[in-house]
Design a protein around this motif. Sequence first.
Motif, PDB file in Angstrom:
ATOM      1  N   SER A 109       0.829  -1.204   0.000  1.00  0.00           N
ATOM      2  CA  SER A 109       0.000   0.000   0.000  1.00  0.00           C
ATOM      3  C   SER A 109       0.866   1.257   0.000  1.00  0.00           C
ATOM      4  N   ALA A 110       1.938   1.212   0.797  1.00  0.00           N
ATOM      5  CA  ALA A 110       2.845   2.366   0.851  1.00  0.00           C
ATOM      6  C   ALA A 110       3.509   2.591  -0.494  1.00  0.00           C
ATOM      7  N   ALA A 111       3.928   1.482  -1.147  1.00  0.00           N
ATOM      8  CA  ALA A 111       4.565   1.612  -2.460  1.00  0.00           C
ATOM      9  C   ALA A 111       3.580   2.144  -3.492  1.00  0.00           C
ATOM     10  N   LYS A 112       2.335   1.688  -3.404  1.00  0.00           N
ATOM     11  CA  LYS A 112       1.312   2.155  -4.331  1.00  0.00           C
ATOM     12  C   LYS A 112       1.027   3.640  -4.126  1.00  0.00           C
ATOM     13  N   ALA A 113       0.946   4.059  -2.858  1.00  0.00           N
ATOM     14  CA  ALA A 113       0.703   5.465  -2.549  1.00  0.00           C
ATOM     15  C   ALA A 113       1.868   6.338  -3.027  1.00  0.00           C
ATOM     16  N   ALA A 114       3.094   5.832  -2.833  1.00  0.00           N
ATOM     17  CA  ALA A 114       4.261   6.590  -3.276  1.00  0.00           C
ATOM     18  C   ALA A 114       4.274   6.739  -4.794  1.00  0.00           C
ATOM     19  N   LYS A 115       3.891   5.669  -5.484  1.00  0.00           N
ATOM     20  CA  LYS A 115       3.849   5.717  -6.951  1.00  0.00           C
ATOM     21  C   LYS A 115       2.792   6.712  -7.418  1.00  0.00           C
ATOM     22  N   ALA A 116       1.629   6.693  -6.754  1.00  0.00           N
ATOM     23  CA  ALA A 116       0.563   7.625  -7.117  1.00  0.00           C
ATOM     24  C   ALA A 116       0.973   9.071  -6.853  1.00  0.00           C
ATOM     25  N   ALA A 117       1.670   9.286  -5.728  1.00  0.00           N
ATOM     26  CA  ALA A 117       2.125  10.634  -5.392  1.00  0.00           C
ATOM     27  C   ALA A 117       3.143  11.140  -6.410  1.00  0.00           C
ATOM     28  N   LEU A 119       3.376  10.171  -9.540  1.00  0.00           N
ATOM     29  CA  LEU A 119       2.654  10.444 -10.783  1.00  0.00           C
ATOM     30  C   LEU A 119       1.926  11.773 -10.715  1.00  0.00           C
ATOM     31  N   ALA A 120       1.311  12.060  -9.572  1.00  0.00           N
ATOM     32  CA  ALA A 120       0.606  13.328  -9.385  1.00  0.00           C
ATOM     33  C   ALA A 120       1.580  14.495  -9.445  1.00  0.00           C
ATOM     34  N   ARG A 121       2.776  14.282  -8.851  1.00  0.00           N
ATOM     35  CA  ARG A 121       3.786  15.350  -8.884  1.00  0.00           C
ATOM     36  C   ARG A 121       4.217  15.653 -10.319  1.00  0.00           C
ATOM     37  N   GLN A 122       4.410  14.582 -11.099  1.00  0.00           N
ATOM     38  CA  GLN A 122       4.805  14.767 -12.490  1.00  0.00           C
ATOM     39  C   GLN A 122       3.714  15.471 -13.290  1.00  0.00           C
ATOM     40  N   GLN A 123       2.475  15.079 -13.046  1.00  0.00           N
ATOM     41  CA  GLN A 123       1.356  15.727 -13.744  1.00  0.00           C
ATOM     42  C   GLN A 123       1.240  17.193 -13.350  1.00  0.00           C
ATOM     43  N   ALA A 124       1.461  17.461 -12.065  1.00  0.00           N
ATOM     44  CA  ALA A 124       1.393  18.846 -11.601  1.00  0.00           C
ATOM     45  C   ALA A 124       2.497  19.682 -12.235  1.00  0.00           C
ATOM     46  N   ILE A 164     -14.518  21.563 -18.087  1.00  0.00           N
ATOM     47  CA  ILE A 164     -14.417  20.179 -17.588  1.00  0.00           C
ATOM     48  C   ILE A 164     -13.214  19.508 -18.247  1.00  0.00           C
ATOM     49  N   GLY A 165     -12.411  18.872 -17.462  1.00  0.00           N
ATOM     50  CA  GLY A 165     -11.196  18.216 -17.962  1.00  0.00           C
ATOM     51  C   GLY A 165      -9.935  19.029 -17.750  1.00  0.00           C
ATOM     52  N   THR A 166     -10.097  20.296 -17.324  1.00  0.00           N
ATOM     53  CA  THR A 166      -8.913  21.122 -17.041  1.00  0.00           C
ATOM     54  C   THR A 166      -8.207  20.576 -15.807  1.00  0.00           C
ATOM     55  N   PRO A 167      -6.903  20.382 -15.865  1.00  0.00           N
ATOM     56  CA  PRO A 167      -6.189  19.803 -14.713  1.00  0.00           C
ATOM     57  C   PRO A 167      -6.129  20.749 -13.522  1.00  0.00           C
ATOM     58  N   TYR A 168      -6.008  20.164 -12.352  1.00  0.00           N
ATOM     59  CA  TYR A 168      -5.851  20.940 -11.131  1.00  0.00           C
ATOM     60  C   TYR A 168      -4.413  21.446 -11.033  1.00  0.00           C
ATOM     61  N   VAL A 169      -4.263  22.731 -10.743  1.00  0.00           N
ATOM     62  CA  VAL A 169      -2.960  23.338 -10.467  1.00  0.00           C
ATOM     63  C   VAL A 169      -3.129  24.219  -9.243  1.00  0.00           C
ATOM     64  N   PHE A 170      -2.314  23.952  -8.228  1.00  0.00           N
ATOM     65  CA  PHE A 170      -2.419  24.746  -7.016  1.00  0.00           C
ATOM     66  C   PHE A 170      -2.161  26.225  -7.327  1.00  0.00           C
ATOM     67  N   GLY A 171      -3.119  27.071  -6.959  1.00  0.00           N
ATOM     68  CA  GLY A 171      -3.009  28.515  -7.227  1.00  0.00           C
ATOM     69  C   GLY A 171      -3.373  28.904  -8.637  1.00  0.00           C
ATOM     70  N   GLY A 172      -3.808  27.927  -9.467  1.00  0.00           N
ATOM     71  CA  GLY A 172      -4.113  28.225 -10.873  1.00  0.00           C
ATOM     72  C   GLY A 172      -5.429  28.957 -11.057  1.00  0.00           C
ATOM     73  N   SER A 173      -5.455  29.865 -12.054  1.00  0.00           N
ATOM     74  CA  SER A 173      -6.677  30.628 -12.347  1.00  0.00           C
ATOM     75  C   SER A 173      -6.797  30.908 -13.846  1.00  0.00           C
ATOM     76  N   PRO A 239     -10.837  19.369  -8.210  1.00  0.00           N
ATOM     77  CA  PRO A 239     -10.663  18.607  -6.961  1.00  0.00           C
ATOM     78  C   PRO A 239      -9.320  18.770  -6.265  1.00  0.00           C
ATOM     79  N   ASP A 240      -8.294  18.146  -6.786  1.00  0.00           N
ATOM     80  CA  ASP A 240      -6.969  18.224  -6.158  1.00  0.00           C
ATOM     81  C   ASP A 240      -5.909  17.759  -7.147  1.00  0.00           C
ATOM     82  N   THR A 241      -4.662  17.763  -6.698  1.00  0.00           N
ATOM     83  CA  THR A 241      -3.531  17.434  -7.566  1.00  0.00           C
ATOM     84  C   THR A 241      -3.684  16.050  -8.195  1.00  0.00           C
ATOM     85  N   GLY A 242      -3.441  15.979  -9.489  1.00  0.00           N
ATOM     86  CA  GLY A 242      -3.538  14.715 -10.205  1.00  0.00           C
ATOM     87  C   GLY A 242      -4.893  14.471 -10.814  1.00  0.00           C
ATOM     88  N   ARG A 243      -5.878  15.319 -10.494  1.00  0.00           N
ATOM     89  CA  ARG A 243      -7.209  15.154 -11.080  1.00  0.00           C
ATOM     90  C   ARG A 243      -7.594  16.426 -11.830  1.00  0.00           C
TER      91      ARG A 243
END
Length: 262
Positions: A109-117, A119-124, A164-173, A239-243
Amino acid sequence: MRRAPVRQTAVEPTTGTAFRKPADKKTSKKVKGGVINVAVMTLAAGLIATMAIPAYAFNPQGADTAQFKSSAVDSMKKAQPQSVEVPQTVAAAAVARDAATATSEQELSAAKAAKAAELARQQAAVSFASYASYSGPSVTDFLANPPYPSFSLPQVFSVAQQYIGTPYVFGGSTPTGFDCSGYVMYVYAQFGISLPHSVSGQAAMGKRISIADAQPGDLVIMPGHDGFYAGNGNIMDAPDTGRSISIRPIWTSDYYIVRLGI
């Protein structure tokens, strides 16, 4: 030893024929008793001899000639202890064993969470790079010249659906990336309504209404998050990073509805 009684010979008076006179009964009993005594004594002597055999066999005085005598090899072991010296040039053989390992469910589970994190970082990172290259109209541009001067909730919801479909970016407008309040701010700016880039600030700009009166285009306000009400208990939000922006069910009861423009 007693002598056996002698049978006596007599002469029949009438016929003159000789015959042996039967032995006396007392004499017969004595003979039988003597035989029995001899048999008992013989049996007793045999038992005594049998019992004496083990004692004789294990007599320590005869150990020198008995079969239990120590061998020459045993005597040498006791008299001259042996020792073996191993030269220093002889190295111990290395023993390797195959080790079996298993990954626990927690580690998976930890490895899966790390992989997801990751991937989200790369997408961000990709989204932010795209966000930095945006050259279209900004919130400031829209407020200066609103493309939709006439305000209505259905039209607000229609414009919001375009992203709809626009990626989440922290602070994005911008359309290259939004966070939750940046998304609401950008849409309402196109109707000439200026909103701060914060959830609490946007909630303070409108009027709170009952959930039963909510319409698509109203704001759904939650602790630290907001979005557009999409009808039937749904929210359209960033929603949040990665979505990315989508319509989904409202997952909590801790929310209220705010209407802007009234």
